[in-house]
Design a protein around this motif. Structure first.
Motif, PDB file in Angstrom:
ATOM      1  N   TYR A   1      -0.454 -24.807  -0.582  1.00 57.82           N
ATOM      2  CA  TYR A   1      -0.805 -26.085  -1.366  1.00 57.82           C
ATOM      3  C   TYR A   1      -1.016 -26.238  -2.538  1.00 57.82           C
ATOM      4  O   TYR A   1      -1.465 -25.451  -3.381  1.00 57.82           O
ATOM      5  CB  TYR A   1      -1.910 -26.281  -0.216  1.00 57.82           C
ATOM      6  CG  TYR A   1      -1.793 -26.426   1.539  1.00 57.82           C
ATOM      7  CD1 TYR A   1      -0.823 -27.963   1.467  1.00 57.82           C
ATOM      8  CD2 TYR A   1      -1.713 -25.857   1.672  1.00 57.82           C
ATOM      9  CE1 TYR A   1      -0.119 -27.776   3.051  1.00 57.82           C
ATOM     10  CE2 TYR A   1      -1.410 -25.549   3.432  1.00 57.82           C
ATOM     11  CZ  TYR A   1      -0.469 -27.101   3.602  1.00 57.82           C
ATOM     12  OH  TYR A   1      -0.243 -26.341   5.327  1.00 57.82           O
ATOM     13  N   GLY A   2      -0.186 -27.561  -3.653  1.00 55.99           N
ATOM     14  CA  GLY A   2      -0.604 -27.313  -5.025  1.00 55.99           C
ATOM     15  C   GLY A   2      -0.638 -28.617  -4.729  1.00 55.99           C
ATOM     16  O   GLY A   2      -0.970 -29.695  -4.170  1.00 55.99           O
ATOM     17  N   THR A   3      -1.313 -28.907  -5.925  1.00 60.78           N
ATOM     18  CA  THR A   3      -2.167 -30.673  -6.974  1.00 60.78           C
ATOM     19  C   THR A   3      -0.627 -31.426  -6.397  1.00 60.78           C
ATOM     20  O   THR A   3      -1.693 -32.823  -6.593  1.00 60.78           O
ATOM     21  CB  THR A   3      -3.035 -30.835  -7.794  1.00 60.78           C
ATOM     22  OG1 THR A   3      -1.788 -29.955  -8.792  1.00 60.78           O
ATOM     23  CG2 THR A   3      -4.144 -29.817  -8.076  1.00 60.78           C
ATOM     24  N   LYS A   4       0.054 -30.766  -6.667  1.00 62.86           N
ATOM     25  CA  LYS A   4       1.770 -31.929  -7.097  1.00 62.86           C
ATOM     26  C   LYS A   4       2.593 -31.639  -6.008  1.00 62.86           C
ATOM     27  O   LYS A   4       3.421 -32.936  -5.623  1.00 62.86           O
ATOM     28  CB  LYS A   4       2.267 -31.580  -8.387  1.00 62.86           C
ATOM     29  CG  LYS A   4       1.399 -31.934  -9.464  1.00 62.86           C
ATOM     30  CD  LYS A   4       2.358 -32.310 -10.868  1.00 62.86           C
ATOM     31  CE  LYS A   4       1.568 -32.615 -11.796  1.00 62.86           C
ATOM     32  NZ  LYS A   4       2.365 -32.114 -12.769  1.00 62.86           N
ATOM     33  N   GLY A   5       2.023 -30.666  -4.678  1.00 60.79           N
ATOM     34  CA  GLY A   5       2.965 -30.875  -3.519  1.00 60.79           C
ATOM     35  C   GLY A   5       2.782 -29.533  -3.062  1.00 60.79           C
ATOM     36  O   GLY A   5       1.888 -28.983  -2.784  1.00 60.79           O
ATOM     37  N   ALA A   6       3.652 -29.163  -1.966  1.00 57.46           N
ATOM     38  CA  ALA A   6       3.382 -28.325  -1.006  1.00 57.46           C
ATOM     39  C   ALA A   6       4.801 -27.538  -0.362  1.00 57.46           C
ATOM     40  O   ALA A   6       5.823 -28.665  -0.696  1.00 57.46           O
ATOM     41  CB  ALA A   6       2.335 -28.666   0.141  1.00 57.46           C
TER      42      ALA A   6
ATOM     43  N   TYR B   1       8.958 -29.012   2.056  1.00 59.19           N
ATOM     44  CA  TYR B   1       8.701 -29.649   0.542  1.00 59.19           C
ATOM     45  C   TYR B   1       8.115 -30.754   1.077  1.00 59.19           C
ATOM     46  O   TYR B   1       8.554 -31.691   1.111  1.00 59.19           O
ATOM     47  CB  TYR B   1       9.902 -29.312  -0.523  1.00 59.19           C
ATOM     48  CG  TYR B   1       8.771 -29.816  -1.586  1.00 59.19           C
ATOM     49  CD1 TYR B   1       8.602 -30.010  -2.560  1.00 59.19           C
ATOM     50  CD2 TYR B   1       9.871 -31.670  -2.368  1.00 59.19           C
ATOM     51  CE1 TYR B   1       8.016 -30.107  -3.361  1.00 59.19           C
ATOM     52  CE2 TYR B   1      10.187 -31.551  -3.609  1.00 59.19           C
ATOM     53  CZ  TYR B   1       8.636 -31.211  -4.254  1.00 59.19           C
ATOM     54  OH  TYR B   1       8.205 -32.353  -5.642  1.00 59.19           O
ATOM     55  N   PHE B   2       7.156 -30.765   0.289  1.00 60.33           N
ATOM     56  CA  PHE B   2       5.788 -32.068   0.268  1.00 60.33           C
ATOM     57  C   PHE B   2       6.138 -32.282  -1.361  1.00 60.33           C
ATOM     58  O   PHE B   2       5.003 -31.635  -1.982  1.00 60.33           O
ATOM     59  CB  PHE B   2       4.613 -32.315   0.972  1.00 60.33           C
ATOM     60  CG  PHE B   2       4.014 -33.340   1.160  1.00 60.33           C
ATOM     61  CD1 PHE B   2       4.393 -34.283   2.125  1.00 60.33           C
ATOM     62  CD2 PHE B   2       3.393 -33.828  -0.195  1.00 60.33           C
ATOM     63  CE1 PHE B   2       4.037 -35.725   2.082  1.00 60.33           C
ATOM     64  CE2 PHE B   2       2.576 -34.898   0.150  1.00 60.33           C
ATOM     65  CZ  PHE B   2       2.860 -35.915   0.900  1.00 60.33           C
TER      66      PHE B   2
ATOM     67  N   GLU C   1       6.069 -27.284 -10.978  1.00 61.13           N
ATOM     68  CA  GLU C   1       6.363 -28.641  -9.616  1.00 61.13           C
ATOM     69  C   GLU C   1       5.431 -28.894  -8.406  1.00 61.13           C
ATOM     70  O   GLU C   1       5.588 -30.374  -7.655  1.00 61.13           O
ATOM     71  CB  GLU C   1       7.747 -28.926  -8.627  1.00 61.13           C
ATOM     72  CG  GLU C   1       8.789 -28.879 -10.142  1.00 61.13           C
ATOM     73  CD  GLU C   1      10.247 -28.328  -9.405  1.00 61.13           C
ATOM     74  OE1 GLU C   1      10.883 -29.649  -8.174  1.00 61.13           O
ATOM     75  OE2 GLU C   1      10.971 -27.469  -9.176  1.00 61.13           O
TER      76      GLU C   1
ATOM     77  N   ALA D   1      13.398 -36.005   4.888  1.00 59.15           N
ATOM     78  CA  ALA D   1      11.815 -36.600   5.418  1.00 59.15           C
ATOM     79  C   ALA D   1      11.114 -36.827   6.494  1.00 59.15           C
ATOM     80  O   ALA D   1      11.364 -37.045   6.925  1.00 59.15           O
ATOM     81  CB  ALA D   1      11.381 -37.343   4.149  1.00 59.15           C
ATOM     82  N   ARG D   2       9.870 -36.118   7.084  1.00 57.17           N
ATOM     83  CA  ARG D   2       9.649 -36.574   8.144  1.00 57.17           C
ATOM     84  C   ARG D   2       8.105 -36.969   7.521  1.00 57.17           C
ATOM     85  O   ARG D   2       7.358 -36.488   7.542  1.00 57.17           O
ATOM     86  CB  ARG D   2       8.928 -35.067   8.978  1.00 57.17           C
ATOM     87  CG  ARG D   2       8.254 -35.385  10.319  1.00 57.17           C
ATOM     88  CD  ARG D   2       7.797 -34.164  11.302  1.00 57.17           C
ATOM     89  NE  ARG D   2       7.076 -33.592  10.612  1.00 57.17           N
ATOM     90  CZ  ARG D   2       6.052 -33.374  10.884  1.00 57.17           C
ATOM     91  NH1 ARG D   2       5.163 -33.887  11.511  1.00 57.17           N
ATOM     92  NH2 ARG D   2       4.473 -32.033  10.091  1.00 57.17           N
TER      93      ARG D   2
ATOM     94  N   SER E   1       6.921 -41.414   2.931  1.00 56.94           N
ATOM     95  CA  SER E   1       6.166 -39.970   1.965  1.00 56.94           C
ATOM     96  C   SER E   1       6.300 -39.324   3.552  1.00 56.94           C
ATOM     97  O   SER E   1       5.894 -38.925   4.161  1.00 56.94           O
ATOM     98  CB  SER E   1       5.018 -40.409   0.986  1.00 56.94           C
ATOM     99  OG  SER E   1       5.960 -39.698  -0.157  1.00 56.94           O
ATOM    100  N   GLY E   2       6.735 -37.408   3.185  1.00 53.87           N
ATOM    101  CA  GLY E   2       6.195 -36.689   4.319  1.00 53.87           C
ATOM    102  C   GLY E   2       7.326 -35.184   3.817  1.00 53.87           C
ATOM    103  O   GLY E   2       7.877 -34.724   2.332  1.00 53.87           O
ATOM    104  N   PHE E   3       7.415 -34.424   4.403  1.00 52.81           N
ATOM    105  CA  PHE E   3       7.829 -32.800   4.360  1.00 52.81           C
ATOM    106  C   PHE E   3       9.210 -32.922   4.307  1.00 52.81           C
ATOM    107  O   PHE E   3       9.653 -33.440   6.073  1.00 52.81           O
ATOM    108  CB  PHE E   3       7.365 -31.885   5.253  1.00 52.81           C
ATOM    109  CG  PHE E   3       6.055 -31.533   4.074  1.00 52.81           C
ATOM    110  CD1 PHE E   3       5.947 -30.176   3.889  1.00 52.81           C
ATOM    111  CD2 PHE E   3       4.522 -31.564   5.652  1.00 52.81           C
ATOM    112  CE1 PHE E   3       4.309 -29.876   3.495  1.00 52.81           C
ATOM    113  CE2 PHE E   3       3.519 -31.931   5.063  1.00 52.81           C
ATOM    114  CZ  PHE E   3       2.879 -30.193   3.602  1.00 52.81           C
TER     115      PHE E   3
ATOM    116  N   PRO F   1       4.274 -43.461  -0.782  1.00 51.90           N
ATOM    117  CA  PRO F   1       3.257 -42.638   0.552  1.00 51.90           C
ATOM    118  C   PRO F   1       4.275 -43.689   2.053  1.00 51.90           C
ATOM    119  O   PRO F   1       3.408 -42.801   3.368  1.00 51.90           O
ATOM    120  CB  PRO F   1       1.987 -42.963   0.551  1.00 51.90           C
ATOM    121  CG  PRO F   1       1.606 -43.596  -0.853  1.00 51.90           C
ATOM    122  CD  PRO F   1       2.626 -43.766  -1.379  1.00 51.90           C
TER     123      PRO F   1
ATOM    124  N   ALA G   1       4.395 -34.747  -3.446  1.00 53.87           N
ATOM    125  CA  ALA G   1       2.642 -35.854  -4.164  1.00 53.87           C
ATOM    126  C   ALA G   1       3.237 -36.656  -4.684  1.00 53.87           C
ATOM    127  O   ALA G   1       2.600 -38.237  -4.555  1.00 53.87           O
ATOM    128  CB  ALA G   1       1.915 -34.972  -4.150  1.00 53.87           C
TER     129      ALA G   1
ATOM    130  N   THR H   1      -2.565 -30.918   0.217  1.00 51.15           N
ATOM    131  CA  THR H   1      -1.508 -32.072   0.129  1.00 51.15           C
ATOM    132  C   THR H   1      -0.615 -32.373   1.271  1.00 51.15           C
ATOM    133  O   THR H   1       0.984 -31.320   1.244  1.00 51.15           O
ATOM    134  CB  THR H   1      -0.864 -31.692  -1.817  1.00 51.15           C
ATOM    135  OG1 THR H   1      -1.820 -31.018  -2.209  1.00 51.15           O
ATOM    136  CG2 THR H   1      -0.172 -32.272  -1.515  1.00 51.15           C
TER     137      THR H   1
END
Lengths: 373, 373, 373, 373
Positions: free
Chosen positions: B268-273, B286-287, B150, D299-300, B296-298, B293, B289, C257
């Protein structure tokens, strides 16, 4: 040899289990306490009673809660059944000379609660009602800070208890929305923040409230096209005045999408302020108005050994208590009050007082006017 | 009738009590589990042993831990003594055919840990080491999200374990800073974040570390003018490479003024964090990706019933687990592995692997060069 | 009549515009300042230069930056072109007796920066480099608190600058990853946190670093199947020692990310600690170790009139500065240094020092060993 | 050549300066805008007017605001004087055919505001009132999300504007607490949150309010033993119903110790929720009810280029706008409405609507009953 006290629990649902766990955990965290012995568990379903007995180590199981009344091994009765049954069970247990713990809300109305309270006080038994969030060590600190004057004169209170478990209009009609059970967001969760406000600031004298039903009907069963009208509140908003002179607001809301436990308050005083959220209940934010403006700000106090009885659970700061630990503190204080004959809080009197605020709010909303308590 | 498994605990300090509580709590939260029976407790002080037995309900107390080895009622031995004693006790318990739980760090060195691991694997007993923070339901979620892809390909890890309990230079010299006990911030708390990184991302292959002693001497006793040199690290900083290809940093610090439990990571990963802090351990940020935009946010994920075994403790979201609950999960998983013969984590092999990273960091720092594991 | 100082800006991109805006804003926020007069703007594209002149109110536009050197109306030259052009332009401007503001990084290497610094000091012109984040009033407070000893002896630093604008491996190869432009995450954003650490704690003496290229190739143009190898770092991790005796870690990462501006630090001292994040740059968190453990915690200080020059922008607390305001402070301080002949920070010498740390990190990583500065 | 529009500003205090700065900043951030030319500034103090003219670059200064009315270079008049003067000045400017920006609150009463609104609409001039917080790009996003149905049906609103600048009872009596100036916490700061609620959710139809004076008297001058009774509210609490069907609460409080800018709201809908605080006004928290419960949470969202007109200030996300930037957006939209003849928000009509809510709240509190608008 540890001295024991015999406990019976009526009901084996969410709270029945929570009580059994908490009684079992008391001697671990509070080694000087009487040890609750799980004597008997009652449930309308005999199978349910037996399973609970096995899981939690009760000596006996029964489908007849009245059989507990004559059980001489039982000194304490915990009532965790639906609210509409509390009055009958509590009165019977009190009549049998048992100390009684009853889950919240104590009764569908203040008048029922009043009768229960009067019975308990006449019989001189110890009572307790399950407003367990205030057992939090960090809230004991908050109360002390207010009582000691560290915040100066309190000028304002803002309280919320918002969750989202009734947000979906397709959740079927059930006891949760049945007025006979003292239902509604205010009665079911709002009483937590009402109780918390009283714990911190004392009696409420006036209420001006508006209650609202967001989901005006619900299916009679899951997926059913037939719907039944809902008459209790999904959202309640109160403007309250406290006997100490300050005023505040209280909101209860069980349709607050995304919120799981927004039990929050902010208290402002002439010398400082406190902010708390049950979402992060091992923290308390404190603003000290006497500080240097250059470096002042709300400080995030983390629960630790400086906040009794945190240390009974873990000796090091930063480890954090969980919900079940709060329940353990609740039971330990109840048992201690029985043993030492000391006063206990929140008892049936306090539960009655909380219910009076709830009833006043319902009346205020219905009559569209401010109400004195 | 519940099936039981006999448990003995060696040591009655902070962790001895935590083990006893956790074993007792297992059947409450995990009703299908074998029920740990608290057969015996051992402590160098016979009085201490007796008090613990009474408080926690052990059948027997002893000042001779070796007496537990022949006790046929004991299938499990929990070792909570100082680190320097772990090896001898664990090897004896393994030789006696007991399943062994040992507190962390398992040993002062990886070679000791290796011997213990080899003995346990030869004897085919189940082992566990007390890296309990990773028992958190929200971290099981984190692990799953990484394992399932994920987050995409992981590109970076940042881990910290910082507290302040050794910040004061006047805290006397003790076992905490004695190298024989595998002391130092890295060995004592840093291994938590090392273990957490392995739990989430897998093996570490290279370490480049710098260890530092901030408080270079300590009084030999409280207030004493005589001081003893401290040789272990107060702060350790590691740059690590994981076998999966990504790299990261790890910091251990027990002089971080103001910090009570800054056990944190960001991945950090290529699809999320993902971001986590033990300071708020019922949350995971969880972010994703792949989101819009604009919105989106954590996201702050709150632990709840969607995250097993949270629901074993409370059925409703937002109620939160405490530290002792994590310990209960730890013991329940250990008991389950014994019953079902399944693999267990973190076992002695895992503890040895963690210790290898610690040893490699010490060596890297001493030799001022990067080290391969 | 306001006294003026003539300014020329070279470059009309992101930073060219930011400079023009900031110069224009100076007299508004700093009424006692010399008023920057926007005399001329230069851009390789004459159209670009003209548009910028019209938008921002420059008197003249030119495609020949050298024409600015002889312009007697110009006392100040702002260089906002790509890094590889800085040296030539700055040396020419210095030779012409102009005061020079140059964007960061000042040069692709410390040796270039050194030459520029030496030229400026010989010519006795005032210089400044665009490390504007440290112009934040709340960071001036942080610096003062450290300098005054309010945090006691500093024991540890942790610094990060992480963003995600280069996370996508399909972003084409460009000047951003061209080593000739002093590229790489460390050189482009890491120098902010290197500079911030120096601003707060002073000189760095040793570096042990590992740099890593996550996205090892990039398309030569958007969508192109042809890829070009990337040789600069996406992630840089440094372990550093400060001249004052403490150590710390620094991370630069432009593939993090979800992160837009994780420019953060935590500083621990014997008497207190500070935490800062550019994500919330109007706040500073401060732990005072001297407080009552019962009510202590990290305080969230909000920027306000107690933190000069906040009040130059708005007289009331809680209103908050934005990024462009930091840029205005930067220009105001630069202009003030020119007017009053006072020292300025960060000047070319400081930029050279920052670049030395960057170069040392690159070398440390390449040679796999710790490096002294 | 840039096209200009002539502006005059009356008043040179906090807001007079903010207007001047904002007009000056408009063309920088909005290059296609008409360029406001600062033609004239008026202040009761001729010295004050002259200083402001010099600092901000007005062509002329005057102590006679009426002289602006005949000034053919002036198309726009900004009124930043005390509230009690707004009506006379605005009516005169409208009569002279000027477009008028007036600071909030527009007037001490809704009836005055109504007269001003009617005059402006008859004269067909463009008006604007300084409710600038809603100019925030992240709040434009919030409004869009609500309008587009992304949150589903809105079920609840909770709004607060709390600060502490009047908490100290020794702050002397002044225009701030003089009812003739439309004083009180509700009128002065509460109208921000009233306006924000209208911006997001539309018209308010019913109000049930309680206003309270915490500091019942204030010294007539600093330190004076003589005190004057305060008749306006320090705290106002409103329960409101919106025309769209949902209800909510609003609190205004200027005695909230420790709070500098707690302008906050939470909005719950059937499909999602939004939370915002001006304390961190570059962020918006968003819960999407349609997500996977395993990974859902608030989400922030950080303000960035996806949120126009953020990009007019800085092209990269995470850089953040400041208070003065919000003021610039306000002026840019005002100027654009004048140029293009488009509708503008919040105009005099909107200010009148806001004032109607304020007046209704005052009446509701005085009469102790719910009031319809």
């Amino acid at each position: 040899m540890r001295r024991e006290i015999g406990v019976a629990v009526i009901g084996t649902g969410f709270m029945g289990k929570a009580h059994a766990l908490a009684y079992r955990a008391v001697p671990n965290a509070f080694p000087n306490s009487l040890t609750p012995r799980l004597v008997a568990v009652a449930d309308v379903s005999e199978t349910g009673a037996r399973q609970a007995a096995e899981q939690f180590g009760f000596d006996r199981a029964t489908s007849d809660w009245r059989s507990l009344l004559d059980d001489r091994d039982v000194q304490v009765v915990s009532i965790t059944t639906p609210c509409s049954l509390h009055r009958e069970m509590a009165l019977a247990a009190i009549a049998a000379g048992k100390h009684v713990h009853c889950e919240k809300p104590i009764a569908p109305s203040a008048s029922d609660a009043h009768e229960m309270m009067k019975a308990a006080e006449s019989a001189n038994v110890v009572t307790q009602v399950g407003y367990n969030y205030i057992k939090n060590p960090i809230l004991k600190l908050a109360r002390e800070m207010i009582a000691s004057g560290e915040l100066g004169e309190i000028t304002s209170f803002r309280g919320i208890h918002a969750e989202d478990y009734m947000a979906d209009p397709e959740i079927p009609y059930s006891w949760r929305v049945d007025p006979q059970n003292g239902a509604g967001a205010l009665a079911e969760i709002g009483n937590h923040i009402v109780g918390m406000s009283r714990f911190l600031l004392g009696p409420v004298t006036h209420v001006n409230a508006q209650l609202e039903t967001v989901n005006k009907s619900r299916p009679v069963s899951p997926g059913s096209p037939e719907r039944r009208e809902v008459k209790v509140d999904d959202i309640a908003r109160l403007m309250v005045t406290f006997d100490r002179g300050c005023s505040g607001s209280i909101e209860a809301n069980w349709t607050a999408t995304g919120r799981k436990m927004q039990l929050e308050f902010e208290i402002y005083g002439t010398k400082g302020a406190l902010c708390f959220s049950q979402e992060r209940f091992n923290e308390l934010r404190y603003f000290n108005a006497g500080g240097d403006p250059r470096t002042s700000g709300f400080a995030r106090i983390e629960a630790g050994p400086a906040h009794p009885p945190y240390e009974n659970f873990t000796v090091a700061g930063g480890h954090q208590l969980g919900f079940n630990d709060l329940k353990t503190i609740e039971m330990a204080e109840f048992i201690a009050a029985i043993e030492h004959g000391t006063s206990n809080f929140p008892d049936f009197r306090e539960a009655w007082e909380i219910q009076r605020v709830v009833d006043a709010a319902i009346r205020s909303s219905a009559e569209a006017q401010r109400v004195s308590l």
